[in-house]
Design a protein around this motif. Structure first.
Motif, short mmCIF file in Angstrom:
data_model
loop_
_atom_site.label_atom_id
_atom_site.label_comp_id
_atom_site.label_asym_id
_atom_site.label_seq_id
_atom_site.Cartn_x
_atom_site.Cartn_y
_atom_site.Cartn_z
N THR A 48 34.78 -11.66 6.89
CA THR A 48 34.20 -12.26 8.10
C THR A 48 34.90 -13.57 8.45
OG1 THR A 48 32.42 -13.32 6.81
CG2 THR A 48 31.93 -11.20 7.84
N PHE A 53 34.37 -14.12 12.29
CA PHE A 53 32.92 -13.96 12.25
C PHE A 53 32.31 -14.88 11.19
CE2 PHE A 53 34.59 -9.89 13.74
CZ PHE A 53 33.86 -9.72 14.92
N GLN A 79 26.00 -3.54 9.41
CA GLN A 79 26.02 -4.33 10.64
C GLN A 79 25.88 -5.79 10.23
OE1 GLN A 79 23.55 -2.77 13.67
NE2 GLN A 79 23.50 -4.67 14.83
N ASP A 93 29.23 -9.20 19.96
CA ASP A 93 29.63 -9.50 18.59
C ASP A 93 28.46 -9.38 17.63
OD1 ASP A 93 32.23 -9.96 19.31
OD2 ASP A 93 31.99 -12.13 19.49
N THR A 96 28.21 -6.11 15.76
CA THR A 96 29.42 -5.72 15.04
C THR A 96 29.08 -4.83 13.85
OG1 THR A 96 30.56 -7.71 15.71
CG2 THR A 96 31.45 -6.57 13.80
N LYS A 113 36.59 -2.58 10.85
CA LYS A 113 35.74 -2.27 12.01
C LYS A 113 35.81 -0.81 12.33
CE LYS A 113 34.91 -5.62 15.33
NZ LYS A 113 35.32 -6.35 16.49
#
Length: 113
Positions: A48, A53, A79, A93, A96, A113
């Motif tokens: 992340t 993220f 998620q 986002d 995600t 992803k």
């Protein structure tokens, strides 16, 4: 003294907090894969941060887990969970979804992803 040091060491490992919250992660699945919750949390935290993220605080793992025996590969979807406020996270986002693949023979954990 050596006995005390050995006895207190496992307690330290249990008390060590995970780098991310992992809700819905099946303990039996981890046992079958041969990895720890800490390894998953650390890999997810690293992913992340490297992919923009960094405000993610955890992941909600989803059922079912896919097992490909011919590849010795275990796949789980999750998620990302973001802290309240999200630090500028856009609504798309916040949805995600990631896939975590673990190749048991290679001891390789991949997140994408």
């Amino acid at each position: 003294m050596e006995e005390r040091e050995l006895e207190s060491e496992p307690e330290k490992q249990e008390e060590e907090p995970l780098s991310m919250d992992l809700s819905g992660l099946n303990e039996d699945a981890l046992s079958m894969m041969g990895i720890s919750k800490k390894e998953v949390a650390d890999a997810l935290r690293t992913w992340t941060q490297e992919h923009g993220f960094s405000s993610a605080t955890g992941a909600q793992f989803l059922e079912p887990m896919l097992v490909r025996f011919s590849e010795e590969k275990y796949s789980m979807d999750c998620q990302l969970i973001f802290a309240d406020g999200g630090n500028g996270i856009q609504p798309e986002d916040a949805q995600t979804k990631l896939t975590m693949d673990y190749f048991k023979e290679k001891k390789l954990l991949q997140i994408h992803k």
